[in-house]
Motif scaffolding. Structure first.
Motif, mmCIF file in Angstrom:
data_model
loop_
_atom_site.group_PDB
_atom_site.id
_atom_site.type_symbol
_atom_site.label_atom_id
_atom_site.label_comp_id
_atom_site.label_asym_id
_atom_site.label_seq_id
_atom_site.Cartn_x
_atom_site.Cartn_y
_atom_site.Cartn_z
ATOM 1 N N THR A 92 0.833 -1.209 0.000
ATOM 2 C CA THR A 92 0.000 0.000 0.000
ATOM 3 C C THR A 92 0.864 1.254 0.000
ATOM 4 N N THR A 93 1.981 1.219 0.696
ATOM 5 C CA THR A 93 2.888 2.370 0.695
ATOM 6 C C THR A 93 3.447 2.613 -0.705
ATOM 7 N N ALA A 94 3.675 1.537 -1.439
ATOM 8 C CA ALA A 94 4.204 1.641 -2.803
ATOM 9 C C ALA A 94 3.121 1.921 -3.841
ATOM 10 N N GLY A 95 1.847 1.944 -3.425
ATOM 11 C CA GLY A 95 0.753 2.222 -4.347
ATOM 12 C C GLY A 95 0.368 1.055 -5.224
ATOM 13 N N ILE A 96 0.780 -0.150 -4.836
ATOM 14 C CA ILE A 96 0.471 -1.340 -5.630
ATOM 15 C C ILE A 96 -0.944 -1.840 -5.350
ATOM 16 N N ILE A 97 -1.359 -1.733 -4.117
ATOM 17 C CA ILE A 97 -2.732 -2.064 -3.750
ATOM 18 C C ILE A 97 -3.228 -0.958 -2.829
ATOM 19 N N GLN A 98 -4.520 -0.730 -2.805
ATOM 20 C CA GLN A 98 -5.059 0.401 -2.057
ATOM 21 C C GLN A 98 -6.032 -0.054 -0.978
ATOM 22 N N GLY A 99 -6.134 0.776 0.054
ATOM 23 C CA GLY A 99 -7.142 0.565 1.080
ATOM 24 C C GLY A 99 -8.396 1.354 0.755
ATOM 25 N N PHE A 100 -9.221 1.583 1.760
ATOM 26 C CA PHE A 100 -10.486 2.272 1.572
ATOM 27 C C PHE A 100 -10.497 3.591 2.341
ATOM 28 N N SER A 101 -11.434 4.452 2.016
ATOM 29 C CA SER A 101 -11.456 5.803 2.557
ATOM 30 C C SER A 101 -11.672 5.856 4.059
ATOM 31 N N ASP A 102 -12.181 4.771 4.651
ATOM 32 C CA ASP A 102 -12.407 4.753 6.089
ATOM 33 C C ASP A 102 -11.231 4.149 6.861
ATOM 34 N N ASN A 155 0.042 -5.819 -12.655
ATOM 35 C CA ASN A 155 0.654 -4.922 -13.644
ATOM 36 C C ASN A 155 1.171 -3.627 -13.026
ATOM 37 N N ARG A 156 0.692 -3.284 -11.838
ATOM 38 C CA ARG A 156 1.290 -2.138 -11.143
ATOM 39 C C ARG A 156 2.728 -2.449 -10.738
#
Length: 326
Positions: free
Chosen positions: A172-182, A201-202
């Motif tokens: 998540t820090t690398a922007g490969i997978i994301q969390g949610f707004s909450d 592919n990211r």
């Protein structure tokens, strides 16, 4: 003199307000597990220690363990964080109650545990778990406040003690997978084929020379370019009917095969899993997942190949594959 006293009091109020800002990176599992460790501790008016708690003394004590300083009084704790509706309650939120025979306004506070339960210091039985909508507390529900926050790469539903934590934080820090707004990650949510293509592919950053050509993947879809790139690289293929089935969930076996292809991982010779015979179609890829594991997530006697790959499981596999292919 009165003017000077007023300024001093105003300054103290500002300092007090600042001291109650949420600063925790703890998960709500950490908080609720710690909170439940005090079940049975007796009630004590004015109590703020495990020798005996009152309601706000208990919540203050629990959150202080995670770096969050709360006001001493329950009514002030209500204003210490971000208000949330009952429909949006998350585990770890403070829940408040009002109205007793002798007092109006906020009179009680507890910690929401999820599944309509909360824990608090009660005058009758000390620290105990109750139903949020039960016969006694239901009519007295007043509102809720959220004081837990998450730092970058941290999520309220991913404990730092979880073996998946390093993988989730890194990706998540690398922007490969994301969390949610909450500030949640939804670790047990399943991964779809489209999501898998995008996440892989990211990392690989491949570009296709043309669109994928699947009947169920329009060029306008958010995942279309990644699906085309992954297909062209021979990592994820479509089905005989010309579809990709982007919304279909991925099994653990399928995940293993795809990641072995994506990261060109060396094949291992023998299975360490009792439920994966040497003749199983995904045997080599599954054994490879175990051999490159640095997290203990893939440890154990069984792989459960037909189980669906969750976000936490998939993230860990990606993390291991990235490290192994360096």
């Amino acid at each position: 003199m009165r003017r000077k006293v007023t300024k001093i009091l105003a300054g103290l109020l500002v300092m007090t307000a600042l001291s109650f800002q949420p600063v925790s990176a703890a998960s709500y599992q950490d908080v609720t597990s710690y909170a439940k460790s005090y079940v049975g501790v007796p009630y004590r008016m004015g109590g703020t220690t495990p020798a005996g708690f009152d309601c706000s003394g208990y919540t203050s004590y629990v959150f202080r363990n995670f770096g969050i300083e709360l006001p001493r009084v329950s009514a002030d704790q209500y204003n210490a964080g971000t208000k949330v509706t009952k429909a949006d309650l998350q585990t770890g939120d403070l829940v408040f109650f009002s109205g007793t025979a002798s007092k109006s306004g906020i009179t009680h506070v507890g910690i929401y545990l999820g599944e309509n339960q909360f824990i608090s210091a009660t005058t009758s039985k000390g620290i105990k778990v109750d139903s949020l909508s039960g016969g006694y507390w239901g009519p007295k529900y007043y509102g809720a406040t959220r004081v837990l926050t998450a730092a970058p790469g941290e999520f309220l539903d991913v404990s730092t003690a979880s073996p998946t934590y390093p993988a989730i934080k890194t990706l998540t820090t690398a922007g490969i997978i994301q969390g949610f707004s909450d500030s949640t990650f939804h670790p047990e949510e399943n991964v779809t084929r489209a999501q898998a293509a995008v996440i892989i592919n990211r990392v690989l950053k491949k570009q296709a020379s043309s669109s994928a050509g699947f009947g169920d993947v329009a060029d306008s879809k958010w995942y279309a370019a990644d699906v085309a790139a992954i297909k062209e690289a021979g990592i994820i293929n479509g089905f005989a009917d010309g579809t990709f089935r982007p919304d279909a969930n991925m099994t653990r076996a399928e995940m293993a095969v795809i990641l072995q292809r994506a990261f060109n991982l060396p094949v291992q010779a023998a299975s360490t899993y009792s439920d994966i015979p040497s003749t199983y179609w995904a045997h080599d890829a599954i054994v490879t997942m175990a051999s490159i594991d640095s997290t203990s997530v893939f440890a154990g006697d069984r792989y459960n190949a037909t189980d669906l790959a969750t976000r936490s499981f998939f993230s860990t596999a990606i993390y291991n594959a990235m490290n192994a292919s360096k």
